[in-house]
Design an enzyme around this catalytic site. Sequence first.
Site: not given
Length: 252
Positions: A92-94, A96, A120
Amino acid sequence: MMSETKLWVTCPKPNPNAKLRLFCFSYAGGSAWVFRPWLNHLPSFIELCPLELPGRGKRWTEKPFTNLDSLVQTLGTAILPYLNRPFAFFGHSMGAMISFELTRLLSQKYEIEPVHLFVSGCRAPQLRDPNPPIYNLPEPEFIAEIRRLNGTPDAVLENAELMELVLPALRADFEMLETYKYTEASSLNCPIAVFGGLQDTEVTTEDLQAWQVQTNRAFSLQMFEGDHFFIESMRSFLLTSMIIKLSNQSFG
């Protein structure tokens, strides 16, 4: 070697009979513990294995990485002993971006790929970040930007003692992201599923759709109600979608 890899790979509920390992990579400033609630939702064929990076969780005294390439090179070695059965990545975010670059490294160096890559709340890696860097701002301005970007939970931002602990890792994480240089490479040979929040003001649907060029296999994009942290508010729906996709794959 295995004792060193255990610093990186956590398995809160070991499951030697699982058919697949799900490795999870957190957002900036986060740690492996953010995935603990997932244990209540996952079926028995999946073993949950969140990654713990230096500078957070049980490793909070260690110096965090500030270069994504260096981190991924180290992660590639650390995670390799755990890839003796089928596996999937979720970031998720970083997380990802880390999981994407780790997938590319494993594919190029070892000819190993996850059965599915789940990303994500993160714009596609080939897209430039439109925001100016913030990692080198003075502390008050840095914290103000973190709050504005809505990239860190309020529960963390509003806890002074906790912020003192997580700030070095948080700043290092943003340096990793903001100095990241995308390089062209062959598209991946694993399916990519992308998730986003409809009210996420930093990552648009177009930013997410752009991940499609990174795979030669199946691609899907699913949007959920919520902001950048829809992975918390919509957890059961997110995991149901992931479980369905993994259930439909064979683990030969």
